[in-house]
Design a protein around this motif. Structure first.
Motif, mmCIF file in Angstrom:
data_model
loop_
_atom_site.group_PDB
_atom_site.id
_atom_site.type_symbol
_atom_site.label_atom_id
_atom_site.label_comp_id
_atom_site.label_asym_id
_atom_site.label_seq_id
_atom_site.Cartn_x
_atom_site.Cartn_y
_atom_site.Cartn_z
ATOM 1 N N HIS A 102 39.793 19.931 85.156
ATOM 2 C CA HIS A 102 39.772 20.225 83.719
ATOM 3 C C HIS A 102 38.856 21.403 83.414
ATOM 4 C CE1 HIS A 102 39.379 19.504 79.375
ATOM 5 N NE2 HIS A 102 38.087 19.659 79.554
ATOM 6 N N CYS A 103 39.298 22.253 82.484
ATOM 7 C CA CYS A 103 38.459 23.358 82.019
ATOM 8 C C CYS A 103 37.692 22.942 80.772
ATOM 9 C CB CYS A 103 39.313 24.590 81.711
ATOM 10 S SG CYS A 103 38.335 26.021 81.191
ATOM 11 N N GLY A 104 36.380 22.840 80.899
ATOM 12 C CA GLY A 104 35.518 22.531 79.771
ATOM 13 C C GLY A 104 34.903 23.786 79.202
ATOM 14 N N SER A 105 33.630 23.714 78.861
ATOM 15 C CA SER A 105 32.924 24.851 78.270
ATOM 16 C C SER A 105 31.430 24.627 78.380
ATOM 17 C CB SER A 105 33.311 24.998 76.791
ATOM 18 O OG SER A 105 32.446 25.896 76.114
ATOM 19 N N ILE A 106 30.684 25.728 78.497
ATOM 20 C CA ILE A 106 29.226 25.608 78.472
ATOM 21 C C ILE A 106 28.741 25.062 77.137
ATOM 22 C CG2 ILE A 106 28.709 27.366 80.211
ATOM 23 C CD1 ILE A 106 28.154 29.297 77.818
ATOM 24 N N TRP A 107 29.590 25.105 76.112
ATOM 25 C CA TRP A 107 29.163 24.577 74.813
ATOM 26 C C TRP A 107 29.161 23.058 74.771
ATOM 27 C CZ3 TRP A 107 31.101 28.191 70.304
ATOM 28 C CH2 TRP A 107 30.389 29.397 70.393
ATOM 29 N N ARG A 108 29.433 22.401 75.916
ATOM 30 C CA ARG A 108 29.151 20.973 75.997
ATOM 31 C C ARG A 108 27.638 20.759 75.971
ATOM 32 N NH1 ARG A 108 29.497 17.915 81.709
ATOM 33 N NH2 ARG A 108 28.972 16.315 80.181
ATOM 34 N N ALA A 109 26.893 21.835 76.213
ATOM 35 C CA ALA A 109 25.435 21.822 76.065
ATOM 36 C C ALA A 109 25.080 22.435 74.712
ATOM 37 C CB ALA A 109 24.775 22.604 77.190
ATOM 38 N N GLY A 110 23.972 21.990 74.140
ATOM 39 C CA GLY A 110 23.544 22.509 72.852
ATOM 40 C C GLY A 110 22.531 23.625 72.998
ATOM 41 N N VAL A 111 21.584 23.693 72.089
ATOM 42 C CA VAL A 111 20.575 24.753 72.126
ATOM 43 C C VAL A 111 19.710 24.600 73.369
ATOM 44 C CG1 VAL A 111 20.543 24.984 69.625
ATOM 45 C CG2 VAL A 111 18.958 23.394 70.727
ATOM 46 N N SER A 112 19.189 25.721 73.841
ATOM 47 C CA SER A 112 18.395 25.688 75.068
ATOM 48 C C SER A 112 17.010 25.127 74.796
ATOM 49 C CB SER A 112 18.291 27.090 75.662
ATOM 50 O OG SER A 112 17.702 27.989 74.739
ATOM 51 N N HIS A 113 16.572 24.240 75.679
ATOM 52 C CA HIS A 113 15.213 23.703 75.651
ATOM 53 C C HIS A 113 14.447 24.140 76.896
ATOM 54 C CE1 HIS A 113 16.204 20.153 72.690
ATOM 55 N NE2 HIS A 113 16.233 21.337 72.115
ATOM 56 N N VAL A 114 15.047 23.919 78.057
ATOM 57 C CA VAL A 114 14.476 24.343 79.331
ATOM 58 C C VAL A 114 15.511 25.218 80.019
ATOM 59 C CG1 VAL A 114 13.621 23.603 81.585
ATOM 60 C CG2 VAL A 114 13.090 22.247 79.540
ATOM 61 N N LEU A 115 15.072 26.370 80.517
ATOM 62 C CA LEU A 115 15.981 27.300 81.178
ATOM 63 C C LEU A 115 15.646 27.421 82.660
ATOM 64 C CD1 LEU A 115 16.100 30.142 78.480
ATOM 65 C CD2 LEU A 115 17.752 28.314 78.863
ATOM 66 N N PRO A 116 16.654 27.551 83.537
ATOM 67 C CA PRO A 116 18.078 27.501 83.199
ATOM 68 C C PRO A 116 18.534 26.074 82.909
ATOM 69 C CG PRO A 116 17.832 27.675 85.569
ATOM 70 C CD PRO A 116 16.452 27.798 84.994
ATOM 71 N N ILE A 117 19.601 25.956 82.127
ATOM 72 C CA ILE A 117 20.199 24.660 81.822
ATOM 73 C C ILE A 117 20.958 24.179 83.056
ATOM 74 C CG2 ILE A 117 21.878 23.472 80.356
ATOM 75 C CD1 ILE A 117 21.288 25.674 78.227
ATOM 76 N N THR A 118 20.812 22.902 83.379
ATOM 77 C CA THR A 118 21.550 22.311 84.499
ATOM 78 C C THR A 118 22.469 21.215 83.983
ATOM 79 O OG1 THR A 118 19.939 20.562 84.959
ATOM 80 C CG2 THR A 118 19.543 22.715 85.991
ATOM 81 N N GLU A 119 23.342 20.746 84.856
ATOM 82 C CA GLU A 119 24.272 19.688 84.486
ATOM 83 C C GLU A 119 23.546 18.393 84.150
ATOM 84 O OE1 GLU A 119 26.408 22.728 86.839
ATOM 85 O OE2 GLU A 119 24.490 21.677 87.063
ATOM 86 N N GLU A 120 22.392 18.190 84.757
ATOM 87 C CA GLU A 120 21.649 16.948 84.526
ATOM 88 C C GLU A 120 20.726 17.032 83.331
ATOM 89 O OE1 GLU A 120 23.371 17.241 88.308
ATOM 90 O OE2 GLU A 120 21.809 18.559 87.525
ATOM 91 N N HIS A 121 20.371 18.240 82.909
ATOM 92 C CA HIS A 121 19.388 18.402 81.836
ATOM 93 C C HIS A 121 19.889 19.429 80.827
ATOM 94 C CE1 HIS A 121 16.543 16.035 84.171
ATOM 95 N NE2 HIS A 121 16.804 16.799 85.215
#
Length: 323
Positions: A102-121
């Motif tokens: 399935h093709c999703g999107s990075i927008w399944r994540a919201g605003v950045s808190h810790v960078l880089p964003i990972t799948e777990e966080h």
């Protein structure tokens, strides 16, 4: 393998379908028939083309059965946007040995808190598009964990490449910013200009989908962000784009209120959607699980798109490209 690609003539499919054919797979390409691939690769002559209205068939409750009847080894779904549509396809494939990617999107994540964003966080998504993409990814992961359909979800960044307008330095699709940068005209930048964008080349996204299909065992039940290895800030992108035309970017910070007053609503809205998230993603999991090796930096990705626009007269520029 026999691979069905749903939404085959769009940004990703344009690069994915020829890749799969070159790798020796048999491809059935589904689309609405209203568009053609962005590049006319010779491999398309070897593809079975099927015209289908997925939205109408979803409403009729027939789309999932159509796909299941193809008995494919893998189905790559590039145009699924609601949880109900995803569930209908999963229900139809349950009990088969088909791998659903399935093709999703990075927008399944919201605003950045810790960078880089990972799948777990990552922070919770917002907006209907991101909320739906996150819900689909969670449903697919649960489906596989419970012994149902084997699934993988990949979440691309801002897909760019030759043939269409990339997300530009101000986080929208307004190409006049390139006109102004090529002329050395001052640009008003909303906010700090340090906000980030997560571009990715369409061929790198296609690479990731090919890898997921060909590495079913390691990809099963996984979800991965797919972006370039670098990310651009607003100011960095503007300075980079100006340099392509031998110019220095002249940037002035303004408030978001000022920016909205002087920018068309659709462009101002798009800028806020992209820049308020200010995302940068890790590609470590995609590298580890899939063997993903992006060939394009964010810088090379947007240049590839802009060069195509210039060469095809799709954007007005005051000076020629010097890169």
């Amino acid at each position: 393998m026999h691979i069905v690609v749903i939404g085959a003539t769009g940004h990703i499919g344009t690069f994915l379908v020829p890749r799969l054919v070159r790798a020796g797979h048999r491809v059935t390409a589904l689309s609405r028939g209203t568009s053609t691939p962005y590049s006319d690769a010779p491999e398309w002559a070897q593809v079975d083309r099927v015209v289908v209205d997925r939205e109408q068939e979803d409403r009729d409750g027939t789309f999932g059965a159509r796909i299941a009847a193809m008995r494919a080894d893998a189905v790559v779904d590039l145009v699924c946007f609601t949880l109900s549509s995803a569930r209908a396809l999963v229900d139809a494939l349950r009990g088969s040995d088909t791998h659903l990617v399935h093709c999703g999107s990075i927008w399944r994540a919201g605003v950045s808190h810790v960078l880089p964003i990972t799948e777990e966080h990552s922070s919770p998504p917002f907006g209907e598009y991101g909320v739906q993409k996150d819900a689909i990814a969670r449903m697919l992961k649960h489906e596989t964990a419970e012994g149902g359909v084997v699934t993988t979800s990949l979440h691309p960044g801002h897909i760019s490449g030759p043939g269409w307008v990339p997300i530009g330095p101000l986080g929208n699709l307004d190409t006049t910013v390139l006109t102004r940068l090529s002329a050395g005209t001052p640009i008003e930048v909303p906010g700090l200009g340090a906000e980030t964008m997560a571009h990715v080349h369409a061929d790198d996204v296609a690479q990731a989908f090919q890898l997921a299909v060909e590495h079913r065992d390691t990809a099963a039940g996984e979800d991965c962000f797919i972006t370039a290895p670098t990310a651009l800030t607003v100011r960095g992108y503007a300075h980079l784009a100006a340099s392509w035309f031998g110019q220095e970017a002249r940037l002035h910070s303004v408030s978001w209120d000022r920016f909205r007053e002087t920018t068309a609503p659709e462009h101002a809205g798009a800028s806020w959607e992209h820049l308020s998230r200010s995302q940068v993603f890790s590609t470590e999991k995609a590298r580890r699980v899939l063997g993903y090796e992006p060939a394009h930096t964010a810088e090379a990705t947007v240049l590839d798109a802009v060069r195509w626009l210039v060469e095809h007269g799709e954007v007005d520029v005051e000076r020629p490209l010097i890169v």
